[in-house]
Design an enzyme around this catalytic site. Structure first.
Site, mmCIF file in Angstrom:
data_model
loop_
_atom_site.group_PDB
_atom_site.id
_atom_site.type_symbol
_atom_site.label_atom_id
_atom_site.label_comp_id
_atom_site.label_asym_id
_atom_site.label_seq_id
_atom_site.Cartn_x
_atom_site.Cartn_y
_atom_site.Cartn_z
ATOM 1 N N GLU A 18 2.550 -14.180 12.578
ATOM 2 C CA GLU A 18 1.304 -14.837 11.736
ATOM 3 C C GLU A 18 1.525 -16.426 11.254
ATOM 4 O OE1 GLU A 18 -1.013 -12.072 9.215
ATOM 5 O OE2 GLU A 18 -1.014 -13.830 7.799
ATOM 6 N N ARG A 107 -12.683 -8.920 5.313
ATOM 7 C CA ARG A 107 -13.648 -9.373 4.288
ATOM 8 C C ARG A 107 -13.293 -10.622 3.789
ATOM 9 N NH1 ARG A 107 -13.717 -6.148 -0.894
ATOM 10 N NH2 ARG A 107 -12.043 -7.449 -1.479
ATOM 11 N N ASP A 109 -11.680 -12.910 0.126
ATOM 12 C CA ASP A 109 -11.751 -12.916 -1.215
ATOM 13 C C ASP A 109 -12.579 -13.900 -1.208
ATOM 14 O OD1 ASP A 109 -10.004 -10.700 -1.947
ATOM 15 O OD2 ASP A 109 -8.223 -12.044 -1.577
ATOM 16 N N LYS A 164 -12.776 2.352 9.444
ATOM 17 C CA LYS A 164 -12.641 1.197 10.122
ATOM 18 C C LYS A 164 -11.974 1.791 11.439
ATOM 19 C CE LYS A 164 -11.136 -2.419 6.622
ATOM 20 N NZ LYS A 164 -10.086 -2.780 6.092
ATOM 21 N N LYS A 271 7.433 -20.977 9.772
ATOM 22 C CA LYS A 271 8.605 -21.384 10.242
ATOM 23 C C LYS A 271 9.115 -20.284 11.371
ATOM 24 C CE LYS A 271 9.219 -24.881 7.547
ATOM 25 N NZ LYS A 271 8.771 -26.330 8.079
HETATM 26 P P1 FAD Z 1 -12.287 -4.515 3.190
HETATM 27 O O1 FAD Z 1 -11.583 -3.509 4.150
HETATM 28 O O2 FAD Z 1 -13.673 -4.707 3.214
HETATM 29 O O3 FAD Z 1 -11.872 -4.187 1.574
HETATM 30 C C1 FAD Z 1 -10.546 -3.920 1.026
HETATM 31 C C2 FAD Z 1 -10.685 -2.850 -0.012
HETATM 32 O O4 FAD Z 1 -11.718 -2.856 -0.830
HETATM 33 C C3 FAD Z 1 -10.572 -1.301 0.914
HETATM 34 O O5 FAD Z 1 -9.611 -1.018 1.365
HETATM 35 C C4 FAD Z 1 -11.353 -0.406 -0.313
HETATM 36 O O6 FAD Z 1 -10.490 -0.347 -1.098
HETATM 37 C C5 FAD Z 1 -12.346 -1.480 -1.064
HETATM 38 N N1 FAD Z 1 -13.725 -1.388 -0.445
HETATM 39 C C6 FAD Z 1 -14.155 -2.012 0.664
HETATM 40 N N2 FAD Z 1 -15.453 -1.562 0.941
HETATM 41 C C7 FAD Z 1 -15.564 -1.000 -0.073
HETATM 42 C C8 FAD Z 1 -16.881 0.019 -0.284
HETATM 43 N N3 FAD Z 1 -17.887 -0.040 0.425
HETATM 44 N N4 FAD Z 1 -16.883 1.015 -1.457
HETATM 45 C C9 FAD Z 1 -15.421 0.894 -2.093
HETATM 46 N N5 FAD Z 1 -14.741 0.360 -1.708
HETATM 47 C C10 FAD Z 1 -14.397 -0.495 -0.810
HETATM 48 N N6 FAD Z 1 -7.525 -13.081 3.550
HETATM 49 C C11 FAD Z 1 -8.110 -14.536 4.029
HETATM 50 O O7 FAD Z 1 -8.876 -15.120 3.281
HETATM 51 N N7 FAD Z 1 -7.676 -14.966 5.343
HETATM 52 C C12 FAD Z 1 -6.832 -14.438 6.037
HETATM 53 O O8 FAD Z 1 -6.615 -14.926 7.224
HETATM 54 C C13 FAD Z 1 -6.379 -13.244 5.735
HETATM 55 N N8 FAD Z 1 -5.437 -12.327 6.729
HETATM 56 C C14 FAD Z 1 -5.068 -11.139 6.073
HETATM 57 C C15 FAD Z 1 -4.201 -10.604 7.058
HETATM 58 C C16 FAD Z 1 -3.639 -9.166 6.791
HETATM 59 C C17 FAD Z 1 -2.875 -8.510 7.777
HETATM 60 C C18 FAD Z 1 -3.823 -8.863 5.591
HETATM 61 C C19 FAD Z 1 -3.303 -7.272 5.260
HETATM 62 C C20 FAD Z 1 -4.764 -9.332 4.435
HETATM 63 C C21 FAD Z 1 -5.262 -10.711 4.818
HETATM 64 N N9 FAD Z 1 -6.089 -11.600 4.228
HETATM 65 C C22 FAD Z 1 -6.748 -12.410 4.568
HETATM 66 C C23 FAD Z 1 -6.375 -10.753 2.555
HETATM 67 C C24 FAD Z 1 -7.619 -10.016 2.678
HETATM 68 O O9 FAD Z 1 -8.804 -10.774 3.085
HETATM 69 C C25 FAD Z 1 -8.057 -9.546 1.167
HETATM 70 O O10 FAD Z 1 -7.066 -8.594 0.915
HETATM 71 C C26 FAD Z 1 -9.235 -9.072 1.047
HETATM 72 O O11 FAD Z 1 -9.282 -8.885 -0.467
HETATM 73 C C27 FAD Z 1 -9.819 -7.576 1.670
HETATM 74 O O12 FAD Z 1 -10.036 -7.806 2.796
HETATM 75 P P2 FAD Z 1 -10.435 -6.489 3.917
HETATM 76 O O13 FAD Z 1 -10.812 -7.055 5.083
HETATM 77 O O14 FAD Z 1 -9.141 -5.798 3.729
HETATM 78 O O15 FAD Z 1 -11.523 -5.983 2.995
#
Ligand code: FAD
Length: 283
Positions: A18, A107, A109, A164, A271
């Site tokens: 990544e 999703r 942040d 998912k 890196k």
């Molecule tokens: P979601 O899956 O939508 O939500 C995360 C958590 O929130 C869920 O597991 C759940 O506990 C809670 N939740 C979600 N929906 C609900 C619901 N309807 N009701 C109740 N609880 C809910 N961020 C970036 O900005 N750019 C990137 O490129 C990026 N890459 C990433 C790559 C990896 C491998 C990982 C692990 C994270 C990455 N992130 C990135 C960080 C990520 O965007 C954040 O952790 C964000 O807060 C959650 O994204 P998600 O897709 O897991 O969200």
């Protein structure tokens, strides 16, 4: 190659890398590092995407370099937070028009600095539902062995991962962790709840002590104080920190392989060296 094909071979361990768009937009050094990563013939290289589209163009340029010049399987990340539906539709079309077949659906942040934050898609689930209905892309998702910092419980988090999966996610990549026990517990609960999609651990070979502390603070990752102490010893020497990071990550990976994981996703911090040396140590 599509995600489902990459992870279909049960006996083959896959490696993926990544990278992120450099803050100053200077991609030349990154391209040199990508060429080195490419020599390892990784299953794919993933490129992060700033929530709200903050680094959209740089992210896309890296994706294009990987796809068109390095001829490397690439998986763009995409975050739906703070973007309206039309923007999301256009971005997905653009990715598909490049001939890309996989995406990491997130999703993200909400960034503080964005004035107007659209909430057409509230969570990764909304993005996944959209992809399922309107695109040919295969999608990967994020998973959190130590629970998403905002989730009420690990069970709730795993429930979301199960949704998912039922919506067609092909693979989950985890948040970085330094304590393998968190992954083993998480994996066991996932299995008991019926999660069968490959869960690929996210491993970050440490290259800088201060960065390690920042990452732990930002991601909410648990870290044993002994690990901090281990890296603190080397904090005044860049080379010693890199070597310690390679050794630590190699041991972590060896244990994960013995546990039976299907692949490793390296958080490279742009890196190539450390991840390549870890791979050399474990195969
Ligand atoms: P979601 O899956 O939508 O939500 C995360 C958590 O929130 C869920 O597991 C759940 O506990 C809670 N939740 C979600 N929906 C609900 C619901 N309807 N009701 C109740 N609880 C809910 N961020 C970036 O900005 N750019 C990137 O490129 C990026 N890459 C990433 C790559 C990896 C491998 C990982 C692990 C994270 C990455 N992130 C990135 C960080 C990520 O965007 C954040 O952790 C964000 O807060 C959650 O994204 P998600 O897709 O897991 O969200």
């Amino acid at each position: 190659m599509k995600l489902s094909e990459i992870y279909s071979n049960k006996s083959k361990l896959t490696f993926s890398f990544e990278v992120f768009p450099p803050k100053n937009g200077d991609t030349q050094n990154l391209f040199k590092e990508l060429a080195k990563m490419n020599e390892q013939k990784p299953a794919l290289i993933s490129v992060t995407y700033g929530a709200g589209g903050s680094n959209r163009n740089t992210s896309l340029n890296i994706v294009k370099e990987l796809k068109n010049n390095l001829k490397q399987p690439v998986m763009p990340h995409f975050t739906c937070v703070c973007s309206n539906k039309e923007y999301i539709e256009n971005y997905i079309k653009e990715i598909e028009n490049l001939g890309i077949t996989n995406i990491l659906a997130l999703r993200g942040d909400e960034p503080q600095e964005i004035e107007v934050c659209y909430r057409d898609f509230k969570s990764a689930l909304d993005l996944i539902k959209y992809l399922k209905k309107h695109s040919e892309l295969e999608y990967a998702v994020a998973a959190y062995p130590e629970k998403h910092p905002k989730a009420k419980s690990l069970n709730q988090d795993i429930g979301i991962l199960l949704k998912k999966q039922s919506l067609g996610a092909k693979v989950a990549y985890t948040q970085v962790f330094f304590d393998n026990q968190s992954f083993y517990n998480f994996f066991d609960i996932c299995t008991k709840k019926g999660i069968t999609l490959p869960i690929i651990p996210g491993i970050m070979p440490i290259i800088n002590y201060n960065q390690l502390k920042r990452i732990v603070e930002l991601s909410g990752t648990k870290i044993n104080p002994k690990v901090i102490q281990y890296f603190e010893k080397y904090k005044n020497s860049k080379e010693d920190t890199i070597k310690a990071g390679i050794e630590f990550a190699s041991i972590q990976c060896e244990k994960l392989i013995n546990f039976g994981i299907k692949g490793i996703h390296f958080y490279t911090l742009n890196k190539a060296r450390s991840s390549i040396e870890v791979i050399g140590n474990i195969i």
